[in-house]
Motif scaffolding. Structure first.
Motif, short mmCIF file in Angstrom:
data_model
loop_
_atom_site.label_atom_id
_atom_site.label_comp_id
_atom_site.label_asym_id
_atom_site.label_seq_id
_atom_site.Cartn_x
_atom_site.Cartn_y
_atom_site.Cartn_z
N GLY A 46 50.91 -28.81 34.92
CA GLY A 46 51.66 -28.98 36.16
C GLY A 46 52.29 -27.69 36.63
N ASP A 47 52.64 -27.66 37.89
CA ASP A 47 53.20 -26.44 38.48
C ASP A 47 54.55 -26.07 37.89
N SER A 50 47.01 -28.83 24.46
CA SER A 50 47.84 -30.04 24.61
C SER A 50 47.05 -31.16 25.28
N MET A 51 46.20 -30.81 26.24
CA MET A 51 45.40 -31.82 26.92
C MET A 51 44.40 -32.48 25.97
N ARG A 52 43.72 -31.67 25.18
CA ARG A 52 42.74 -32.21 24.22
C ARG A 52 43.43 -33.07 23.16
N LYS A 53 44.59 -32.60 22.68
CA LYS A 53 45.32 -33.36 21.67
C LYS A 53 45.70 -34.74 22.20
N ALA A 54 46.17 -34.79 23.45
CA ALA A 54 46.59 -36.06 24.04
C ALA A 54 45.43 -37.04 24.16
N VAL A 66 48.68 -39.37 29.92
CA VAL A 66 49.11 -38.98 31.26
C VAL A 66 49.21 -37.46 31.28
N SER A 67 48.60 -36.83 32.29
CA SER A 67 48.60 -35.37 32.36
C SER A 67 48.75 -34.89 33.80
N VAL A 116 45.56 -41.18 33.01
CA VAL A 116 46.18 -41.14 34.34
C VAL A 116 46.48 -39.69 34.70
N LYS A 117 46.01 -39.29 35.88
CA LYS A 117 46.20 -37.92 36.35
C LYS A 117 47.37 -37.87 37.33
N SER A 118 48.36 -37.06 37.01
CA SER A 118 49.50 -36.84 37.89
C SER A 118 49.23 -35.61 38.75
N HIS A 119 49.81 -35.58 39.96
CA HIS A 119 49.71 -34.39 40.80
C HIS A 119 50.24 -33.18 40.05
N GLY A 120 49.62 -32.04 40.26
CA GLY A 120 50.08 -30.82 39.61
C GLY A 120 51.46 -30.40 40.07
N ASN A 121 51.81 -30.69 41.33
CA ASN A 121 53.12 -30.29 41.85
C ASN A 121 54.15 -31.41 41.75
#
Length: 332
Positions: free
Chosen positions: A3-4, A76-80, A93-94, A290-295
């Motif tokens: 995220g930003d 961290s993304m791969r671990k999740a 959730v990322s 679930v993909k959260s907005h980067g900002n």
């Protein structure tokens, strides 16, 4: 770590979520020293509903998907996502790199049998304050044939029915016109397939200006069209808000009027605030992502976490698989 705004807003959202739901347990994946520092700053050096797993790498926003899969296995993304694969977590959730998240999730979790490609789906507001509309695909698949669009319609129908408790969700295809003769051969073939399925309440074609008027509960399109439609809607909403503010502040009398209109304007903003609609689900996988907005700010990430919780509670992947087994794998 994605995220930003990084871990500050992510951990703030995590604390909001566990305080809101006493049965929720969150596993924070990332640099353990950064996570511990942020928890201490927010006066939660230890929380019984929060644990964390150290990850030595971070998928950057400009990393290519292949690089993230092959070169950042300790990210961290791969671990999740690995935690979901291993059954140690029920959802991921990322707010990180969208392309990398899609690719890693597809690579690690695999698709449900009968699903060719996963799709990004999100809820959007409608004219009816009590209803949402689900739009998919939002960018995971640029080109789709009729069978993939058909699968999207079936998966979207299941998700809308389970998450928003809709009986027989109305499913439509986004097209350049509402008439049956309009559109490409691909979309016409997808329409024919959707009509043939008695488990899908297919209502026909809708146009772009129908997205928010409650003609359908689920609107299906390819990822190119869906992403452009979503970004266009976001841009128009921001422009309208800006124009409204400029006009209300342009003269003394209008400033007085703005004071009178404060309450209804706040209610309107609350109903359309994109934060509460944050969280696009990657459906069609053997797990919940679930993909959260980067900002996204902390309130928006909180909304994404709540979306993941709903999908876990309603067992969305399992129910999608059941429907697919009924209608796709055993079709005559």
């Amino acid at each position: 770590m994605g995220g930003d705004q990084g871990p500050h807003v992510t951990i703030s959202a995590a604390l909001m979520a566990v305080n809101h739901l006493p049965h929720l347990h969150l596993i924070l994946c990332g640099d353990s020293s950064v996570i511990a520092e942020q928890l201490e700053k927010q006066h939660f050096s230890a929380h019984p509903q929060i644990s964390f797993i150290h990850a030595s790498q971070v998928v950057e926003m400009d990393d290519k998907p292949a690089q993230a899969i092959r070169g950042k296995k300790d990210s961290s993304m791969r671990k999740a996502i690995d935690l979901v694969k291993e059954g140690k977590a029920q959802a991921c959730v990322s707010s990180g790199n969208t392309g990398a998240l899609l690719s890693i999730a597809h690579y690690v979790l695999k698709t449900i049998p009968g699903v060719e490609r996963p799709a990004l789906i999100s809820a959007l507001p409608t004219h009816d304050p009590e209803k949402n509309v689900f739009l998919l695909d939002l960018g995971a698949n640029v080109f789709c044939d009729s069978n993939i669009l058909y699968q999207f319609g079936l998966m979207g129908s299941v998700l809308a029915g389970e998450v928003d408790n809709i009986d027989e969700p109305k499913v439509a295809l986004l097209n350049m016109g509402a008439e049956d003769i309009k559109g490409s051969d691909t979309i016409k073939q997808a329409a024919a397939q959707l009509k043939e399925n008695p488990d899908i309440n297919y209502v026909g074609f809708v146009e772009g200006n129908d997205i928010f008027n409650d003609k359908a509960d689920v609107i299906v399109c390819d990822g190119f069209v869906g992403n452009v439609a979503l970004k266009t809607c976001e841009g128009v909403a921001l422009m309208v808000a800006s124009k409204l503010q400029q006009n209300l502040e342009s003269s003394f009398f209008r400033r007085i009027l703005s004071k009178i209109l404060t309450l209804p304007v706040k209610k309107l903003y609350k109903s359309m605030n994109p934060d509460q609609y944050n969280g696009a689900s990657l459906i069609g996988l053997r797990g919940i992502v679930v993909k959260s907005h980067g900002n996204a700010n902390s309130h928006a990430i909180f909304a994404a976490l709540m979306e993941a919780v709903k999908e876990v509670e309603r067992q969305v992947p399992e129910k999608i698989q059941h429907k697919l087994e009924q209608r796709l794998l055993h079709r005559p």
